[in-house]
Design an enzyme around this catalytic site. Structure first.
Site, PDB file in Angstrom:
ATOM      1  N   PRO A  21      33.555  36.626  56.844  1.00 30.13           N
ATOM      2  CG  PRO A  21      31.459  35.769  56.167  1.00 30.13           C
ATOM      3  CD  PRO A  21      32.676  36.515  55.658  1.00 30.13           C
ATOM      4  CB  ALA A  33      27.585  33.364  59.252  1.00 29.18           C
ATOM      5  CG  ASN A  34      30.372  36.942  63.402  1.00 31.06           C
ATOM      6  OD1 ASN A  34      29.585  36.260  64.046  1.00 31.06           O
ATOM      7  ND2 ASN A  34      31.484  37.417  63.908  1.00 31.06           N
ATOM      8  NE  ARG A  35      23.521  41.838  60.479  1.00 34.65           N
ATOM      9  CZ  ARG A  35      22.443  41.353  59.852  1.00 34.65           C
ATOM     10  NH1 ARG A  35      22.494  41.055  58.572  1.00 34.65           N
ATOM     11  NH2 ARG A  35      21.315  41.182  60.518  1.00 34.65           N
ATOM     12  CB  VAL A 100      36.554  34.497  63.677  1.00 37.66           C
ATOM     13  CG1 VAL A 100      36.547  32.997  63.938  1.00 37.66           C
ATOM     14  CG2 VAL A 100      37.772  34.905  62.846  1.00 37.66           C
TER      15      VAL A 100
END
Ligand code: CTP
Ligand code: CA
Length: 227
Positions: A21, A33-35, A100
């Protein structure tokens, strides 16, 4: 009698991989954030290294260890990630497996934001650079093969086709990451390879097997055009 030993399929090739991420700071202690576990991207970097390539892995914050024999550049944010990618061109092929963060906070606070009488803060978000699209459309340093990912929760192949066209990459590795699949964070993956020529549905396999298969396809593609 002697055996002719074949050269490793990616010997002499430079491959760049993004993985994990990105973290976009809100203040010094909080982020958006992303997982992403980084398992698939790191497995691709490891498989490319095992196939003889010189590999640069630009990794966001992940728990998985650095693959052996791979040069790993650790970054936090999307802007750090694109800078590291640009610094490491040219490469023969680039695989953008990172999740991203699409947005960052326009003005991250320099000090920890305190809870106060004013209630919850409003975050002003701005869009991050699209690393894949920017490298795929690079005027001078576009790699010969640019591979993106599309993690979707519905209409997987339709979204992947749309991304292939919009971003200007050569291939998209698409998968359904709905929570029920267990793919997110898990060790297995079920992907579709979307190219200008059509769609291949790959059998479910471990993330390492998917990585080896993708690396074999990359090697074949680079060998096909030789140069
Ligand atoms: N990607 C990237 N930089 C970004 C966003 C995405 O390099 N700022 C790359 C990812 O690494 C992936 C591909 O683009 O290879 C697709 O990412 P995805 O998030 O699925 O695409 P988006 O265009 O951001 O669309 P969505 O609205 O579905 O998030
Ligand atoms: Ca996105």
């Amino acid at each position: 009698h002697f055996k002719v030993r074949e050269a490793p399929p990616l010997k002499g090739r430079r491959i760049l991989v993004t993985s994990g991420p990105t973290h976009e700071p809100i203040d010094p202690v909080r982020y958006i954030a992303n997982r992403s576990s980084g398992k698939q991207g790191h497995a691709i970097a490891a498989a490319a290294q095992a196939a003889g390539a010189e590999v640069v892995l630009v990794a966001g914050p992940v728990e998985v260890p650095d693959p052996r024999g791979v040069r790993v550049i650790h970054v936090e944010s999307a802007r750090e990630m694109i800078a590291a990618v640009e610094e490491n061109l040219p490469v023969d092929a680039a695989v953008f497996a990172a999740a991203v963060a699409d947005w960052r906070v326009a003005d991250a606070a320099e000090q920890k934001i305190k809870k106060g009488a004013d209630g919850a803060p409003a975050l002003h978000l701005v869009e991050n650079p699209d690393i894949l699209a920017s490298i795929a459309r690079h005027h001078t340093l576009r790699p010969r093969l640019v591979v993106g990912f599309a993690a979707e929760t519905e209409r997987v192949v339709a979204h992947a086709r749309e991304k292939l066209a919009r971003k200007g990459c050569d291939w998209i590795v698409a998968n359904d990451v709905s929570p029920a699949t267990g793919i997110m964070g898990g060790d297995a993956n079920t992907v579709h390879l979307v190219t200008a020529g059509g769609v291949e549905d790959w059998p479910s396999a471990s993330k390492s097997e998917v990585a080896r298969h993708l690396v074999a396809r990359i090697a074949a593609e680079l060998a096909g055009g030789n140069a």
